[in-house]
Design an enzyme around this catalytic site. Structure first.
Site, PDB file in Angstrom:
ATOM      1  N   CYS A 158       0.838  -1.193   0.000  1.00 36.26           N
ATOM      2  CA  CYS A 158       0.000   0.000   0.000  1.00 36.26           C
ATOM      3  C   CYS A 158       0.886   1.262   0.000  1.00 36.26           C
ATOM      4  O   CYS A 158       1.892   1.323  -0.699  1.00 36.26           O
ATOM      5  CB  CYS A 158      -0.951  -0.046   1.190  1.00 36.26           C
ATOM      6  SG  CYS A 158      -2.393   1.037   1.067  1.00 36.26           S
ATOM      7  N   THR A 159       0.526   2.257   0.778  1.00 37.74           N
ATOM      8  CA  THR A 159       1.277   3.508   0.772  1.00 37.74           C
ATOM      9  C   THR A 159       2.609   3.414   1.498  1.00 37.74           C
ATOM     10  O   THR A 159       3.332   4.400   1.581  1.00 37.74           O
ATOM     11  CB  THR A 159       0.441   4.637   1.393  1.00 37.74           C
ATOM     12  OG1 THR A 159       0.000   4.232   2.700  1.00 37.74           O
ATOM     13  CG2 THR A 159      -0.765   4.957   0.530  1.00 37.74           C
TER      14      THR A 159
END
Length: 271
Positions: A147-148
């Site tokens: 993800c981020t």
């Protein structure tokens, strides 16, 4: 019945006869002797996996791959933060780090960063965190994220010139960090491995498990996890979700994306 017993009864693989149960972060710190279940020619030395935890990260980003890794023999998982104080995720789950930046092993098989939103954006300009990641990345076999978490790696300068992905809503930030944006669920470029949003961490974990211990070990882990996705809706990507849903979510996170872009620009000024 524990996972280890399930695998033994199924005789999935002799190499997995000593599978660790979930909770690898609480394993014995002493290095085990040679295991009779270790395939011929494979090292029995413990391989260390450092998984960053921090206030506001997304629990599933971590737990998906951690579950897969915890099933591999001769591994030790370290949940790493600045202190050993409790860390609360963005969904309110609290867990305890098992190592600090100072006690985390220097030689790592995997260095991993989970994502989030506000907590992740804060890390992108946290010099102590970025310096830790840059230092450990030098001796890590794989530098990874879900993800981020890739934005944090990028802020540390670790994705410059590498192909990478992140959560679909934040992919536009990757080029600011001099990474080559790829719209995919999983991207591997040399020893950099990045996963897309949240649930991709399970795919990511199983792929890395296969690289570390072979496909049979990863398949055994997948079987024990009963990982056979069958989502109730075709709404997991902007391309498949209804336009109204995409528009609503995009609007809700617009301010976060703007903050991430600003943090990325600040981070590059450190290089």
């Amino acid at each position: 019945m524990k996972r280890r017993q399930i695998l033994d009864l199924a005789a999935v693989s002799a190499a997995l006869a000593t599978l660790q149960t979930l909770g690898g972060c609480a394993q014995d710190d002493s290095a085990p002797g040679p295991s009779p279940a270790t395939p011929e020619g494979e090292s029995s030395a413990v391989q260390h996996i450092a998984m960053l935890v921090y206030p506001g990260f997304t629990a599933l980003d971590l737990i998906g791959p951690q579950t897969a890794f915890s099933m591999l023999e001769n591994t030790q998982i370290h949940l790493v933060w600045k202190t050993l104080d409790p860390v609360t995720t963005d969904s309110g789950i609290t867990l305890f780090p098992t190592a600090t930046f100072g006690t985390c092993p220097e030689q790592l098989e995997i260095l991993f960063v989970p994502g989030g939103v506000a907590g992740t954006i804060a890390l992108m300009t946290d010099g102590e965190v970025l310096d830790f990641l840059a230092a450990r990345a030098e001796q890590a076999s794989y530098v990874t994220s879900v993800c981020t978490g890739s934005l944090v790696l990028g802020a540390a300068g670790l994705l410059r010139g590498y192909r990478a992905t992140t959560h679909w809503a934040m992919r536009e930030v990757l080029p600011i960090l001099e990474a080559e944006r790829v719209d995919a669920r999983y991207v591997e470029d040399r020893n950099r491995v990045t996963g897309g949003g949240v649930t991709s961490g399970i795919d990511f974990g199983l792929r890395l498990a296969a690289k570390m211990r072979g496909e049979e070990a990863a398949q055994a882990a997948q079987l024990v996890m009963e990982y056979t996705p069958d989502p109730p809706f075709e709404a997991g990507t902007p391309e498949s979700a209804p336009a109204a849903v995409v528009e609503r979510i995009t609007g809700l996170i617009a301010a976060d994306v703007a903050q991430a872009r600003q943090a990325a620009e600040q981070a590059t000024a450190r290089w």
